[in-house]
Design an enzyme around this catalytic site. Sequence first.
Site, PDB file in Angstrom:
ATOM      1  N   HIS A  31       0.553 -11.637   2.145  1.00  0.00           N
ATOM      2  CA  HIS A  31      -0.504 -10.899   1.437  1.00  0.00           C
ATOM      3  C   HIS A  31      -1.232 -11.752   0.384  1.00  0.00           C
ATOM      4  O   HIS A  31      -2.440 -11.726   0.264  1.00  0.00           O
ATOM      5  CB  HIS A  31       0.103  -9.653   0.794  1.00  0.00           C
ATOM      6  CG  HIS A  31      -0.889  -8.564   0.527  1.00  0.00           C
ATOM      7  ND1 HIS A  31      -0.539  -7.233   0.517  1.00  0.00           N
ATOM      8  CD2 HIS A  31      -2.212  -8.595   0.263  1.00  0.00           C
ATOM      9  CE1 HIS A  31      -1.608  -6.504   0.255  1.00  0.00           C
ATOM     10  NE2 HIS A  31      -2.636  -7.307   0.088  1.00  0.00           N
ATOM     11  N   TYR A  50       0.837  -1.216   0.000  1.00  0.00           N
ATOM     12  CA  TYR A  50       0.000   0.000   0.000  1.00  0.00           C
ATOM     13  C   TYR A  50       0.870   1.264   0.000  1.00  0.00           C
ATOM     14  O   TYR A  50       0.375   2.357  -0.220  1.00  0.00           O
ATOM     15  CB  TYR A  50      -0.945   0.032   1.206  1.00  0.00           C
ATOM     16  CG  TYR A  50      -1.958  -1.085   1.290  1.00  0.00           C
ATOM     17  CD1 TYR A  50      -2.131  -1.987   0.250  1.00  0.00           C
ATOM     18  CD2 TYR A  50      -2.753  -1.252   2.418  1.00  0.00           C
ATOM     19  CE1 TYR A  50      -3.047  -3.026   0.342  1.00  0.00           C
ATOM     20  CE2 TYR A  50      -3.677  -2.287   2.512  1.00  0.00           C
ATOM     21  CZ  TYR A  50      -3.813  -3.170   1.481  1.00  0.00           C
ATOM     22  OH  TYR A  50      -4.725  -4.202   1.577  1.00  0.00           O
TER      23      TYR A  50
HETATM   24  N1  LIG Z   1      -5.726  -8.596   1.659  1.00  0.00           N
HETATM   25  C1  LIG Z   1      -6.033  -8.064   0.507  1.00  0.00           C
HETATM   26  O1  LIG Z   1      -5.567  -8.523  -0.568  1.00  0.00           O
HETATM   27  C2  LIG Z   1      -6.939  -6.871   0.460  1.00  0.00           C
HETATM   28  C3  LIG Z   1      -7.518  -6.484  -0.763  1.00  0.00           C
HETATM   29  C4  LIG Z   1      -8.385  -5.402  -0.759  1.00  0.00           C
HETATM   30  C5  LIG Z   1      -8.649  -4.720   0.418  1.00  0.00           C
HETATM   31  N2  LIG Z   1      -8.058  -5.105   1.595  1.00  0.00           N
HETATM   32  C6  LIG Z   1      -8.282  -4.372   2.867  1.00  0.00           C
HETATM   33  O2  LIG Z   1      -9.685  -4.217   3.053  1.00  0.00           O
HETATM   34  C7  LIG Z   1      -9.957  -2.837   3.257  1.00  0.00           C
HETATM   35  C8  LIG Z   1     -11.354  -2.521   2.761  1.00  0.00           C
HETATM   36  O3  LIG Z   1     -11.466  -2.727   1.361  1.00  0.00           O
HETATM   37  P1  LIG Z   1     -11.682  -1.528   0.340  1.00  0.00           P
HETATM   38  O4  LIG Z   1     -11.186  -0.278   0.978  1.00  0.00           O
HETATM   39  O5  LIG Z   1     -11.093  -1.917  -0.965  1.00  0.00           O
HETATM   40  O6  LIG Z   1     -13.250  -1.513   0.114  1.00  0.00           O
HETATM   41  P2  LIG Z   1     -14.533  -1.316   1.065  1.00  0.00           P
HETATM   42  O7  LIG Z   1     -14.128  -1.044   2.474  1.00  0.00           O
HETATM   43  O8  LIG Z   1     -15.473  -2.426   0.765  1.00  0.00           O
HETATM   44  O9  LIG Z   1     -15.195  -0.014   0.431  1.00  0.00           O
HETATM   45  C9  LIG Z   1     -14.587   1.245   0.526  1.00  0.00           C
HETATM   46  C10 LIG Z   1     -15.399   2.184  -0.333  1.00  0.00           C
HETATM   47  O10 LIG Z   1     -16.704   2.318   0.229  1.00  0.00           O
HETATM   48  C11 LIG Z   1     -16.976   3.679   0.471  1.00  0.00           C
HETATM   49  N3  LIG Z   1     -17.669   3.757   1.753  1.00  0.00           N
HETATM   50  C12 LIG Z   1     -17.215   3.378   2.969  1.00  0.00           C
HETATM   51  N4  LIG Z   1     -18.162   3.572   3.913  1.00  0.00           N
HETATM   52  C13 LIG Z   1     -19.231   4.087   3.278  1.00  0.00           C
HETATM   53  C14 LIG Z   1     -20.504   4.512   3.712  1.00  0.00           C
HETATM   54  N5  LIG Z   1     -20.855   4.414   4.997  1.00  0.00           N
HETATM   55  N6  LIG Z   1     -21.363   5.014   2.798  1.00  0.00           N
HETATM   56  C15 LIG Z   1     -21.002   5.093   1.495  1.00  0.00           C
HETATM   57  N7  LIG Z   1     -19.801   4.716   1.015  1.00  0.00           N
HETATM   58  C16 LIG Z   1     -18.920   4.214   1.900  1.00  0.00           C
HETATM   59  C17 LIG Z   1     -15.646   4.387   0.497  1.00  0.00           C
HETATM   60  O11 LIG Z   1     -15.810   5.678  -0.008  1.00  0.00           O
HETATM   61  P3  LIG Z   1     -15.576   7.017   0.897  1.00  0.00           P
HETATM   62  O12 LIG Z   1     -14.100   7.108   1.084  1.00  0.00           O
HETATM   63  O13 LIG Z   1     -16.176   8.057   0.055  1.00  0.00           O
HETATM   64  O14 LIG Z   1     -16.322   6.778   2.200  1.00  0.00           O
HETATM   65  C18 LIG Z   1     -14.805   3.550  -0.458  1.00  0.00           C
HETATM   66  O15 LIG Z   1     -14.992   3.985  -1.782  1.00  0.00           O
HETATM   67  C19 LIG Z   1      -8.836  -2.142   2.462  1.00  0.00           C
HETATM   68  O16 LIG Z   1      -8.742  -0.773   2.773  1.00  0.00           O
HETATM   69  C20 LIG Z   1      -7.659  -2.979   2.860  1.00  0.00           C
HETATM   70  O17 LIG Z   1      -7.187  -2.595   4.129  1.00  0.00           O
HETATM   71  C21 LIG Z   1      -7.216  -6.185   1.624  1.00  0.00           C
END
Ligand SMILES: NC(=O)c1ccc[n+]([C@@H]2O[C@H](COP(=O)([O-])OP(=O)(O)OC[C@H]3O[C@@H](n4cnc5c(N)ncnc54)[C@H](OP(=O)(O)O)[C@@H]3O)[C@@H](O)[C@H]2O)c1
Length: 266
Positions: free
Chosen positions: A97, A39
């Site tokens: 990862h 990241y």
């Molecule tokens: N291990 C892996 O390979 C892997 C892969 C992907 C992700 N991850 C981890 O999982 C975490 C979460 O995944 P992600 O960030 O990709 O996706 P997510 O948490 O499913 O979705 C984040 C998105 O949702 C929006 N959002 C969040 N809360 C909201 C709400 N209450 N109302 C409306 N929109 C909302 C955010 O926009 P706003 O900023 O506008 O709120 C952002 O665009 C990552 O940050 C990372 O730490 C791990």
Amino acid sequence: MNIPSFGLGTFRLQGQQVIDSVRTGLELGYRFVDTAQIYRNESEVGAAIADSGVPRSELFVTTKVWLDELSGNKLIPSLKESLRKLRMEQVDLALIHWPAPGDKPAVAEYLPQLLEAKRQGLTKLIGVSNFTIRHLEQAIAAVGAAEIATNQVELHPFLQNRKLAAFMREQGIHLTAYMPLAYGKVMQDAVIKRIAEAHGATPAQVTLAWLLQQGYAVIPSSTKRANLESNLAARGLTLSDAEMAEIATLDRGERLANPDFAPKWD
Ligand SMILES: NC(=O)c1ccc[n+]([C@@H]2O[C@H](COP(=O)([O-])OP(=O)(O)OC[C@H]3O[C@@H](n4cnc5c(N)ncnc54)[C@H](OP(=O)(O)O)[C@@H]3O)[C@@H](O)[C@H]2O)c1
């Protein structure tokens, strides 16, 4: 030591944006932050944590070791570099990862190095991410199921990963759901919206409550204070069995994180 159920994701967030997100999250009561070497924000996450004044002992910090560090003897030095950036002596959880593409190197070669990092005190717990059943079997053979604190995988209403989740339940391996909001897509779903309205809640809260009620940890991310705050409040929402079952019907195998180096999924 258990993994807290509610964390703050930091994927894609860079520079001041990640500093603000982590600072705001900690102000609002988040105590679990998820980052990764790839990241490229560990320094900013570390700075935000250091400036927050929250005692290190109250925090749970996860990082993830990138693919480049799995071969040779690079894993432990790479984790030391993560700790330097994060400004801490130990993370709470260090994950592999992704499994190495084509099993080169094999799980049996790199996972014991992560266990050695734990023995050296660089991390309290170890685990894996994006591991399939086949990779988990190799991981169990290499270090034992009891050492695997979690498998962090994509899981949300549109990708419920039932086969993998059932295997993990059998083995007693905890599941952390990443992209729990399907990167915001749950906000548009008619069923989730209807359930949310019935509770005076948001679709994000309903989705997070649905995951928490199944015993999964969640790590949603947001750049907005209002979303960070309302997401955390999902902990106070309880869905009925009928609502849980209705959301279970939304599975459509929709995988959002599927890079070309991904394993053959279950
Ligand atoms: N291990 C892996 O390979 C892997 C892969 C992907 C992700 N991850 C981890 O999982 C975490 C979460 O995944 P992600 O960030 O990709 O996706 P997510 O948490 O499913 O979705 C984040 C998105 O949702 C929006 N959002 C969040 N809360 C909201 C709400 N209450 N109302 C409306 N929109 C909302 C955010 O926009 P706003 O900023 O506008 O709120 C952002 O665009 C990552 O940050 C990372 O730490 C791990």
